[in-house]
Structures are given as structure tokens and as C-alpha cells.
Design a protein around this motif. Structure first.
Motif, PDB file in Angstrom:
ATOM      1  N   ASP A  64     -18.697 146.208  17.841  1.00 46.68           N
ATOM      2  CA  ASP A  64     -18.387 145.360  16.060  1.00 46.68           C
ATOM      3  C   ASP A  64     -17.036 144.792  17.481  1.00 46.68           C
ATOM      4  OD1 ASP A  64     -20.857 145.497  15.050  1.00 46.68           O
ATOM      5  OD2 ASP A  64     -19.677 147.808  14.270  1.00 46.68           O
ATOM      6  N   TYR A  65     -15.840 145.566  17.049  1.00 46.60           N
ATOM      7  CA  TYR A  65     -14.781 144.380  17.449  1.00 46.60           C
ATOM      8  C   TYR A  65     -14.375 144.009  18.859  1.00 46.60           C
ATOM      9  CZ  TYR A  65     -13.527 149.206  14.209  1.00 46.60           C
ATOM     10  OH  TYR A  65     -13.045 149.689  13.681  1.00 46.60           O
ATOM     11  N   TYR A  66     -14.979 144.351  19.666  1.00 41.00           N
ATOM     12  CA  TYR A  66     -15.502 143.925  20.788  1.00 41.00           C
ATOM     13  C   TYR A  66     -15.715 142.218  20.800  1.00 41.00           C
ATOM     14  CZ  TYR A  66     -17.908 142.006  25.356  1.00 41.00           C
ATOM     15  OH  TYR A  66     -18.314 140.969  26.600  1.00 41.00           O
ATOM     16  N   ARG A  67     -16.627 142.452  19.444  1.00 42.42           N
ATOM     17  CA  ARG A  67     -17.759 141.255  19.232  1.00 42.42           C
ATOM     18  C   ARG A  67     -17.000 140.119  18.913  1.00 42.42           C
ATOM     19  NH1 ARG A  67     -21.560 142.547  16.328  1.00 42.42           N
ATOM     20  NH2 ARG A  67     -22.780 143.235  17.877  1.00 42.42           N
ATOM     21  N   VAL A  68     -16.060 140.909  17.603  1.00 44.60           N
ATOM     22  CA  VAL A  68     -14.684 139.882  17.559  1.00 44.60           C
ATOM     23  C   VAL A  68     -13.802 139.018  18.186  1.00 44.60           C
ATOM     24  CG1 VAL A  68     -13.417 139.528  15.454  1.00 44.60           C
ATOM     25  CG2 VAL A  68     -15.541 140.642  14.799  1.00 44.60           C
ATOM     26  N   TYR A  69     -13.097 139.956  18.800  1.00 41.51           N
ATOM     27  CA  TYR A  69     -12.490 139.711  19.992  1.00 41.51           C
ATOM     28  C   TYR A  69     -12.907 138.559  20.490  1.00 41.51           C
ATOM     29  CZ  TYR A  69      -9.537 143.447  18.167  1.00 41.51           C
ATOM     30  OH  TYR A  69      -9.107 144.294  17.716  1.00 41.51           O
ATOM     31  N   MET A  70     -13.925 138.288  21.495  1.00 40.46           N
ATOM     32  CA  MET A  70     -14.487 137.042  22.089  1.00 40.46           C
ATOM     33  C   MET A  70     -15.087 136.413  21.478  1.00 40.46           C
ATOM     34  SD  MET A  70     -14.328 139.059  25.359  1.00 40.46           S
ATOM     35  CE  MET A  70     -15.769 138.193  26.139  1.00 40.46           C
ATOM     36  N   THR A  71     -15.546 136.697  20.447  1.00 39.27           N
ATOM     37  CA  THR A  71     -16.515 135.355  19.128  1.00 39.27           C
ATOM     38  C   THR A  71     -15.083 134.551  18.986  1.00 39.27           C
ATOM     39  OG1 THR A  71     -18.261 136.857  18.990  1.00 39.27           O
ATOM     40  CG2 THR A  71     -17.490 134.000  17.527  1.00 39.27           C
ATOM     41  N   TYR A  72     -14.218 134.922  18.760  1.00 37.60           N
ATOM     42  CA  TYR A  72     -12.745 134.239  18.030  1.00 37.60           C
ATOM     43  C   TYR A  72     -12.151 133.381  19.867  1.00 37.60           C
ATOM     44  CZ  TYR A  72      -7.952 134.123  17.054  1.00 37.60           C
ATOM     45  OH  TYR A  72      -6.601 132.870  16.478  1.00 37.60           O
ATOM     46  N   ALA A  73     -11.982 134.148  20.822  1.00 43.00           N
ATOM     47  CA  ALA A  73     -11.928 133.637  21.953  1.00 43.00           C
ATOM     48  C   ALA A  73     -12.450 132.923  22.267  1.00 43.00           C
ATOM     49  CB  ALA A  73     -11.516 134.842  23.364  1.00 43.00           C
ATOM     50  N   GLU A  74     -13.912 132.261  21.945  1.00 40.86           N
ATOM     51  CA  GLU A  74     -14.928 131.277  22.005  1.00 40.86           C
ATOM     52  C   GLU A  74     -13.919 130.413  21.647  1.00 40.86           C
ATOM     53  OE1 GLU A  74     -17.064 131.126  24.677  1.00 40.86           O
ATOM     54  OE2 GLU A  74     -17.830 132.853  25.309  1.00 40.86           O
ATOM     55  N   CYS A  75     -14.233 130.645  20.151  1.00 42.31           N
ATOM     56  CA  CYS A  75     -14.073 129.631  19.199  1.00 42.31           C
ATOM     57  C   CYS A  75     -12.392 128.532  19.814  1.00 42.31           C
ATOM     58  CB  CYS A  75     -13.531 130.337  18.046  1.00 42.31           C
ATOM     59  SG  CYS A  75     -13.777 129.174  16.264  1.00 42.31           S
TER      60      CYS A  75
END
Length: 822
Positions: A500-511
């Protein structure tokens, strides 16, 4: 403190070795508040009384909680009352993080000035012209209307400023059957009469505006980049014009300046240059507070670095706030260490229950103990609300209620402005970052964190499905939501795991990447890689993050043209593939993702054998599975699109016509499947779906089916316009570039059919589009970027095509071909 006003004279004079615009703090330069306040007042009085000179800056810096905002509010109130006759006093603080672009920040400042009857017509004209070039004229008109609606509540000055901007928008508004229905909400009062007179004045001035042709010069004669870079100078001109006209001075307070882009000890590129330009406006003084000290050429020499309040200063403050007991004041100074934000909290506690504070304050050993005492003496619903907003950082009422559903009620929302460490600016709120950092580490708030995490996750889904708001507004909201989720992930949430945390960090970086901040995106992806690099066996999260780091390297190559970036990207991706096959041989999705990236990378170098070696097995399995059951995913749609691109570019190298056509048809088939999947999963106006549709148009062009190609391009271009994509968006630029290429190819068909007049018209259209795309690519990247060079070649090729057609016209004696008329 100073008999004259001396400035640094050149950037970095505080420390000649410094490469940034901020210097290190020197402890012995720290000043008490009384001395700081006296110095600022002295300088302001001198500026108000002296002849008009270039603008000056007073820089106030200090760590969080030292009272910079409190000092600025004191000074603002003092200046507003003391210097109202000879000056205009304005203030603004940056509640948002570095997601705000310099263009939007400048617009915010212009709105502040206009509300004080300092019109900014030069800036407005350039801003709307820039917006038309950066996005499109439809989007610019929508922004113009929105600004008109805002101006209705800001006074005649703001309204007049907007009406003095660009004649095409005024012309368009006046031409509406009911212009005020478009603006919405204007009261049927005397203000309406004023507005109608302004409309008539604007109508009378249209002919003069048209003769000056200012708007046409800006929109069609200037590039997006030049317009963007002109905005600080335009706003500076408006300030100087007002100063000359009124013989008044401008004193502008800017707070929380570090939020514009200070990160990890350095400035993000391009985040502050506008401020250096704007603060040079003649007749202006800028008092800027932030965590770093300004060292610009127009900064007043004495740096004002705040430290904790002295004994006398805190004594004066506490007495002023009604704390009469000397022993109580001593306890408050001890527990707060003289830091203003904690002193304010002590005062709030004192006024809520002085007897309780008298008996409990001695038990608080430090600031954390003080906050614990405060929370023990407020209601549970207010506690939960404060814990929740610590992760939001800033908010308006609607965002707070949506993010904190089940945690914060409307009644609790009304109580937040009365908390000492909550600041309110117009309709927005902000929690003091020092307090927020402590609250985020609190124990026993698991329910609040879990509820907030779930609500924010649902908001992300809603944002992706939202088709009523513009792409830009959705992206800004998404970035705010993701930033809050990363703060939750930093401290951990019950029931959530590393995935869950990984998905958040990566999606934020993608954004962040989608927002154009490549350097910040690289830093975020790399920080994720480091976070999950925890053992000798690389985790899947580590490998995927490392893969994104390689993707950013490729992006840097595309922007700079430096081939070494891409070579490093391939080497890094090969390392990831080797690790994945060694440690996770059965994880097909992970390996496919890496194979896809390598296939595309080798395609870019023209190594098609290596590209197909990585892609063919994967695509074979995907196409077989798609026939059996519905297994489409976002990743698989991406793989199909990328495989189509490899097939298409491979076909371009073939000499056998039948073989080439077969590969083009295979590429078109892959693009079509990708578009269908992306439209279903992400929406027809998503950038990914529009990219696949563009590629399908390219494939049809290669096949010579120009009617089908035109349908694809028209639909894709309409999607970019309706979605308000910036003209600098890479996918939008590619769509326009390929559309111009299609027109070029169509010209050859028309020439073969003997339709010379039609061919010339289409060739001119292709040439104009290529020139526009080239200008936008140079603005967005550089003239040396690969795509910019491709556009430059296309322009030259198109110009030669037009000359060839005109030359043929001269040989045939056809005047229309020679002049280009129809």
C-alpha cells in the motif's frame, strides 16, 4: 539600526562560494523581534519618503515556529495604519506546496494587487495570451470568465483591470446575448450599472485596441515560452505604472516563501526567478519571510534571522495576552523555550482553563508535553480533527469534509479557526508545520489515520473518474491527496502494508512527473528505491522503483539530446531484469514490465532484433489470453501500444512493400486494442488513450488510408483540447506533429492525382502546424532535444515541399499555385 538603505549589490555576496540563492544561517546574526520590528519600520518609512528607486527586499528567516508569521502580521497591521496615505500595503502567504507554477503564483499576486485597486492590465493581457498558447483559446476564455466572476466580489479596481486586458475576450463577452448570465451572480444594483458602463467603455475602445493589434502580436507573434517568461516583467510594469501615476509606494509582505520549491536543502529549478524580477519594481518594498535567507542583489544588507523570544520579549507578549501571574509566565517560557508558536499555545490553554494550566503546566517537560496537555483538555472530536489536518497540511472546507468524512463534522470545522496553530487565509486553512510534524507522530490515533487513508484513497478513484473538472484542476487535487497519503505512509497506518505504501509513493512520483517536474520525480523515485533497499535480496518494490529511475534517465535524454542518459537507462534496466529473473522468475508481471522497457529502449536505438527478442514472447501470451477471456489491464494496454510502435518503426525500415504493409497492419491492430483497453480502464480523454488513438492514426497514414487517419487525429486532438492539456504536454505535441506528418503524406497523394491547388493548401497547413509544434517543443524542452530537432527537420522538409509545388505552378503558368491563393 541603519542610517541608509544599503543592498547587497550582487547575488550571493553573503557567501561567494554559494551556488544557491540562500545562504547558511550564521548564529551571531540572529536578532530580537523588537530590533527586527524597528529596523523594518525604519526602512519602510525611508522608502515611503524617498524618491522612487528600484525595489528592495527585507529577508526574515528562521526555523519553523520562531514566529515569522506572527512578526509579519504585527508589521502588516502597523504599516497598514501608519503609512496608509503614502503607500499601499499588501500581503500574501503561500499555503500550497511547490505544485503551484510560477505563472499561477504571479496571477495570485496580481489578484491581491487588484483587490487594492492597483490594476494589472499588462500582466492580464500577457497571462491570457500565454494561457491561449499554453493550452488553447477555449480554455483561456473559460479562465477569463472565472476571473470575471471572482472580480465581482473584489471591487471595481479588479473588475476594471480585467476589462483593460484583451480586446478579443471583451469583444466575445459583449457579443453574447446576455453577458452577465455568463459571468453569473452579478447583483442587480449600482455595481451592475458600473459594470455596464465599463462594458460600453470597452466596446468603444475596441477599434483602438484592434488597431494596436496587441493581442494578435502576443498570441501569434510570441512563443509560449517568451510569453511565460514575460509575466514577471509585465506585473512589474503594472506596479511601476501605478507608482508613477499615484506617487505612492507599495509595501508587500510574503510569508512561507520556502513553500515555492525549497526541498532537501536546495531550490527546485525555475521556482524563484520570477520573484527576483518582480521585487525590483520601482517604488516597492518586499518583506519576505521563510526558512531560508534571501541573498539577492536588492536585499537590504542586514539579514534578519529570528531565534526564540528573549525573556523581555516573551514577558511583554504574555502580559499583553493577559497572563498576569509572574510564576505562570516563567513556566510558559520554560516549556515553550521561548518559541512563539508554543507560547501562543500556552496562552490558548490559559484562557480556556487558567486553574487547570496552573496545576498541570509544571508536568510538561517540553513542547511535546505541552501539546499532550493541550489535547487532554479539548474535546475528542476536535482532537481527531487536528490529528487529521496534520496530514492534509492545508485545505478548504469542501476538501476537509471529503477527506475527513467520519472524522470531522461541520460543527468541528467551525471551531478550527480558533485554534492558535491554525491559520486562515480567505477560504483556506493551514496548520503550523511544527505542530503538524509532532501530531503526525502521535500514538493512539490509528482509527483516524486508517479512516483518513481510506477516504483519500477513495478520493483518488473519484478524481480519475471525474469528467466535470479540467485536467489541470484534477491533477492539482490529485497531487494534494497523494502528498497527504505519503505523510500517512511515512508514519504507518494500521491494516496497511508495504505494498500500500509503495503504491502511494510511486503514484505520487508519477503525478509529479505528469506535472512536468522531472528532477523532483527522479528524486522521489530514487528515494523509494532507497527506502525498499533493505536486504541482500532486492525486493520487488526496489526493482520497480529502480526501473522508474531508468525511465527518468530516458526522459532526460529526450529533453537534452545527451545519448549517455539513455545508455545509462538501458544498463540500469538490464541490471533490473537480471535481478528479477534470478530472484523472481515466476513473477510474470514484473518481468514483462522490464522486458517492455528494454524493448522500447532498443527500438529507440534502431536495434529491432533486440527489441523483438524482449517483446515477442510477452505479446504472444497476451494476445492468446485476450482471445480466451477478458484479461485487459492498464499494463497490458501499455505493452500492446508499445509493441505497435516497434512494429511500425520496424516496417519503416523494410523495402518489400507487401511485408511492410503487413507490419503496418499489425501495428494498427495493436494500437486499436490498446486504445480500447485504455478507454475502458482510464477514460477516452486520458492521455494514455489519446496516445494510442494518435498512434492508430499514424498507422492508417502509413497504410495510405487518410480518411481513417483523419478521423483518428480529429478525435484525439479534440480530446486534448476538451481535456485542457497544455500545449507543452508531450503526448499532445506528438499528436500535432503526427497530424502534420499525415497532411504531408496526403499532399503526395493529391499531387499524384494532379490536384495541385488542393495539394498546396494542405502543404501550407502542414507547414504551419510543424512550425507551431517546433516552437512549442523548443519552449517545453530545448532546441537541442531530439523531438525539437525532428520538428526542425519537418519544417525544412515542408517548406521545400511548398516551394516545389509553387515552382510547378510557375512552370504551368498557374497563378494560384504561385501566390498560394485559392
Amino acid at each position: 539600526m541603519a542610517d541608509c538603505i544599503a543592498v547587497l549589490g550582487s547575488d550571493y555576496q553573503y557567501n561567494s562560494q554559494l551556488e544557491d540563492d540562500y545562504t547558511q544561517v550564521i548564529d551571531n546574526e540572529a536578532l530580537p523581534r523588537e530590533e527586527t520590528r524597528a529596523f523594518c519600520t525604519s526602512v519602510a518609512m525611508k522608502i515611503v519618503g524617498m524618491p522612487i528607486e528600484p525595489g528592495k527586499v527585507i529577508s526574515i528567516d528562521g526555523i519553523g515556529g520562531q514566529g515569522k508569521t506572527y512578526l509579519l502580521e504585527e508589521l502588516y497591521s502597523q504599516f497598514e495604519s501608519a503609512h496608509s496615505a503614502g503607500s499601499q500595503v499588501a500581503r500574501h502567504n503561500f499555503l500550497v506546496d511547490n505544485a503551484s507554477s510560477p505563472e499561477e503564483i504571479l496571477k495570485e499576486l496580481a489578484e491581491v494587487l487588484e483587490a487594492l485597486d492597483i490594476p494589472c492590465p499588462s500582466f492580464r493581457c500577457a497571462y491570457y495570451a500565454w494561457y491561449s498558447r499554453a493550452k488553447n483559446e477555449i480554455a483561456a476564455k473559460e479562465v477569463f470568465l472565472a476571473d470575471m466572476r471572482t472580480a465581482r466580489d473584489s471591487g471595481t479596481g479588479a473588475f476594471l483591470s480585467i476589462f483593460e486586458t484583451s480586446s478579443p475576450f471583451i469583444d466575445w463577452l459583449v457579443s453574447l446575448a446576455d453577458p452577465f448570465a455568463a459571468i453569473q451572480g452579478f447583483p442587480a444594483s449600482s455595481f451592475l450599472t458600473v459594470a455596464l458602463r465599463l462594458l460600453e467603455s470597452a466596446r468603444r475602445g475596441l477599434e483602438q485596441n484592434r488597431r494596436s493589434d496587441e493581442w494578435h502580436r502576443l498570441v501569434y507573434g510570441e512563443s509560449e515560452r517568451s510569453l511565460r517568461e514575460s509575466l514577471p516583467g509585465r506585473l512589474k510594469e503594472d506596479i511601476e505604472s501605478w507608482v508613477e501615476r499615484t506617487n505612492k509606494r507599495l509595501v508587500f509582505f510574503l510569508d512561507t516563501f520556502e513553500k515555492l520549491g525549497w526541498q532537501n536543502g536546495g531550490w527546485m529549478a525555475g521556482r524563484y526567478g520570477w520573484a527576483k524580477k518582480l521585487t525590483q519594481a520601482r517604488g516597492s518594498l518586499w518583506i519576505v519571510a521563510g526558512r531560508q535567507r534571501l541573498a539577492w542583489e536588492n536585499v537590504v544588507c542586514l539579514p534578519l534571522h529570528l531565534i526564540e523570544m528573549s525573556h523581555d520579549e516573551s514577558e511583554t507578549y504574555l502580559i499583553k495576552e493577559g497572563v498576569e501571574d509572574a510564576a505562570m509566565r516563567d513556566e510558559m517560557r520554560r516549556v515553550s523555550s521561548g518559541i512563539p508558536v508554543y507560547l501562543s499555545l500556552c496562552v490558548e490553554l490559559f484562557h480556556s482553563d487558567s486553574e487547570l494550566v496552573a496545576g498541570s503546566l509544571a508536568d510538561a517537560l517540553n513542547a511535546e508535553g505541552l501539546i499532550d496537555l493541550y489535547f487532554r483538555n479539548i474535546s475528542c472530536d476536535l482532537q481527531d480533527a487536528l490529528y487529521a489536518v496534520a496530514f492534509l497540511e492545508y485545505w478548504d472546507a469542501s476538501f476537509l469534509l471529503e477527506a475527513c468524512s467520519g472524522v470531522v463534522t461541520a460543527g468541528t470545522l467551525d471551531r478550527l479557526p480558533f485554534v492558535s496553530f491554525i491559520r486562515k487565509r480567505e477560504s483556506r486553512f493551514e496548520i503550523h508545520e511544527v505542530i503538524a510534524e509532532i501530531l503526525r507522530k502521535s500514538r493512539n490515533i490509528g482509527i483516524v489515520k486508517r479512516c483518513l487513508f481510506d477516504n483519500l484513497s477513495h478520493m483518488l478513484v473519484d478524481i480519475e473518474q471525474d469528467r466535470t473538472h479540467s485536467y489541470g484542476s484534477r491533477l492539482a487535487k490529485k497531487r494534494h491527496v497523494l502528498k497527504s497519503l505519503t505523510l500517512l505512509a511515512d508514519v504507518g497506518v494500521d491494516g496497511k502494508n508495504e505494498e500500500d505504501y509503495y503504491r502511494v509513493y510511486m503514484t505520487y512520483a508519477e503525478c509529479v512527473w505528469a506535472n512536468g517536474d522531472i528532477d523532483l520525480a527522479y528524486s522521489l523515485f530514487d528515494s523509494v528505491r532507497k527506502r525498499f533497499d533493505t536486504s541482500d535480496i532486492p525486493s520487488k518494490y526496489y526493482l520497480r522503483a529502480k526501473l522508474k529511475v531508468a525511465a527518468i534517465m530516458t526522459q532526460r535524454w529526450l529533453y537534452s539530446g545527451d545519448r549517455r542518459h539513455h545508455e545509462d537507462a538501458i544498463a540500469t534496466t538490464e541490471e533490473v531484469l537480471q535481478s528479477a529473473k534470478e530472484h523472481y522468475p515466476d513473477d510474470r508481471d514484473l518481468i514483462w514490465s522490464i522486458e517492455n522497457d528494454l524493448g522500447i529502449s532498443w527500438k529507440r536505438f534502431g536495434e529491432f532484433d533486440k527489441a523483438f527478442e524482449h517483446l515477442n514472447p510477452m505479446i504472444g501470451e497476451i494476445t492468446r489470453e485476450l482471445k480466451d477471456r477478458d484479461v485487459m489491464s492498464v499494463d497490458r494496454a501499455r505493452y500492446l501500444n508499445n509493441y505497435g510502435a516497434v512494429c511500425q518503426q520496424f516496417a519503416d525500415t523494410l523495402s518489400d512493400l507487401d511485408e511492410r504493409r503487413a507490419w503496418y497492419m499489425r501495428a494498427r491492430e495493436m494500437y486499436e486494442k490498446s486504445y480500447e483497453g485504455r478507454s475502458l480502464l482510464l477514460g477516452e480523454q486520458s492521455s494514455q488513450a489519446l496516445l494510442s488513438l494518435t498512434n492508430e492514426g499514424v498507422a492508417y497514414t502509413r497504410l495510405g488510408d487518410y480518411a481513417s487517419a483523419t478521423k483518428c487525429f480529429d478525435k484525439a486532438l479534440a480530446g486534448y483540447i476538451e481535456g485542457e492539456f497544455a500545449t507543452s504536454d508531450a503526448f499532445y505535441l506528438r499528436c500535432r506533429f503526427q497530424h502534420a506528418n499525415m497532411l504531408e503524406a496526403k499532399v503526395e497523394r493529391l499531387l499524384a492525382d494532379g490536384r495541385w491547388e488542393d495539394a498546396l493548401a494542405v502543404a501550407n497547413g502542414a507547414c504551419e502546424e510543424h512550425m507551431a509544434v517546433r516552437a512549442d517543443r523548443v519552449d517545453a524542452m530545448s532546441e537541442y532535444a531530439l523531438d525539437s530537432r525532428k520538428s526542425a527537420d519537418a519544417v525544412e522538409r515542408c517548406e521545400q515541399l511548398v516551394d516545389r509545388i509553387k515552382s510547378r505552378g510557375r512552370s504551368l503558368g498557374t497563378a494560384d499555385l504561385t501566390t498560394g491563393t485559392q
